[in-house]
Write a protein that holds these residues in place. Structure first.
Motif, PDB file in Angstrom:
ATOM      1  N   MET A   1       0.729  -0.954  -0.026  1.00  0.00           N
ATOM      2  CA  MET A   1      -0.015  -0.155   0.188  1.00  0.00           C
ATOM      3  C   MET A   1       0.917   1.367  -0.048  1.00  0.00           C
ATOM      4  SD  MET A   1      -2.936   0.897   2.667  1.00  0.00           S
ATOM      5  CE  MET A   1      -3.806  -0.670   2.807  1.00  0.00           C
ATOM      6  N   LYS A   2       0.546   2.205  -0.877  1.00  0.00           N
ATOM      7  CA  LYS A   2       1.427   3.382  -0.789  1.00  0.00           C
ATOM      8  C   LYS A   2       1.151   4.064   0.537  1.00  0.00           C
ATOM      9  CE  LYS A   2       0.535   4.439  -5.472  1.00  0.00           C
ATOM     10  NZ  LYS A   2       0.002   5.467  -6.559  1.00  0.00           N
ATOM     11  N   PRO A   3       2.366   4.669   0.921  1.00  0.00           N
ATOM     12  CA  PRO A   3       2.459   5.328   2.208  1.00  0.00           C
ATOM     13  C   PRO A   3       1.438   6.581   2.399  1.00  0.00           C
ATOM     14  CG  PRO A   3       4.517   5.515   1.104  1.00  0.00           C
ATOM     15  CD  PRO A   3       3.648   4.850   0.180  1.00  0.00           C
ATOM     16  N   ALA A   4       0.915   7.370   1.321  1.00  0.00           N
ATOM     17  CA  ALA A   4       0.179   8.182   1.631  1.00  0.00           C
ATOM     18  C   ALA A   4      -1.329   7.863   1.821  1.00  0.00           C
ATOM     19  CB  ALA A   4      -0.070   9.155   0.342  1.00  0.00           C
ATOM     20  N   VAL A   5      -1.541   6.653   1.107  1.00  0.00           N
ATOM     21  CA  VAL A   5      -2.753   6.006   1.426  1.00  0.00           C
ATOM     22  C   VAL A   5      -3.133   5.235   2.615  1.00  0.00           C
ATOM     23  CG1 VAL A   5      -4.238   3.999   0.584  1.00  0.00           C
ATOM     24  CG2 VAL A   5      -3.306   5.447  -1.082  1.00  0.00           C
ATOM     25  N   SER A   6      -1.831   4.676   3.373  1.00  0.00           N
ATOM     26  CA  SER A   6      -1.933   4.380   4.513  1.00  0.00           C
ATOM     27  C   SER A   6      -2.103   5.406   5.495  1.00  0.00           C
ATOM     28  CB  SER A   6      -0.540   3.330   4.780  1.00  0.00           C
ATOM     29  OG  SER A   6      -0.291   2.937   5.979  1.00  0.00           O
ATOM     30  N   LYS A   7      -1.390   6.278   5.249  1.00  0.00           N
ATOM     31  CA  LYS A   7      -1.449   7.683   6.350  1.00  0.00           C
ATOM     32  C   LYS A   7      -3.022   8.129   6.390  1.00  0.00           C
ATOM     33  CE  LYS A   7      -0.312  11.530   4.990  1.00  0.00           C
ATOM     34  NZ  LYS A   7       0.513  12.963   4.591  1.00  0.00           N
TER      35      LYS A   7
END
Length: 96
Positions: free
Chosen positions: A1-7
């Motif tokens: 999962m992309k870091p921005a989506v995870s955040k």
């Protein structure tokens, strides 16, 4: 999962958690409004909001955005109290 989506997924989960816990603590505070334990539940509600603000500030990197999220969560909490109501009852001891 992309870091921005995870955040942002974590921010959403934190927001829902904050709203539900604040609603539960508000109900307990209103139920115990004549008891000294009222102070404990009200202080807990303040600590939950402060923890939410600190965590979202760390995740988003913006104080303004985290403050806006806190205002939205508080408004959602007030809407839940207004539309769903509060728990009405009496305190019953566990003794038979």
């Amino acid at each position: 999962m992309k870091p921005a989506v995870s955040k942002w997924l974590e921010v959403i989960v934190l927001s829902v958690n904050c709203i539900l816990i604040s609603y539960a603590l508000s109900n307990l505070s209103m139920l115990l409004r004549t008891h000294p334990l009222f102070i404990l539940f009200f202080a807990s509600e303040v600590c939950v909001m402060a923890g939410y603000w600190r965590r979202t500030e760390k995740l988003t990197g913006s104080r303004v955005l985290s403050a806006a999220l806190l205002v939205v969560c508080f408004a959602a909490h007030l809407a839940m109290v207004y539309f769903f109501g509060r728990v009405v009852g009496e305190i019953v001891p566990f003794r038979p």
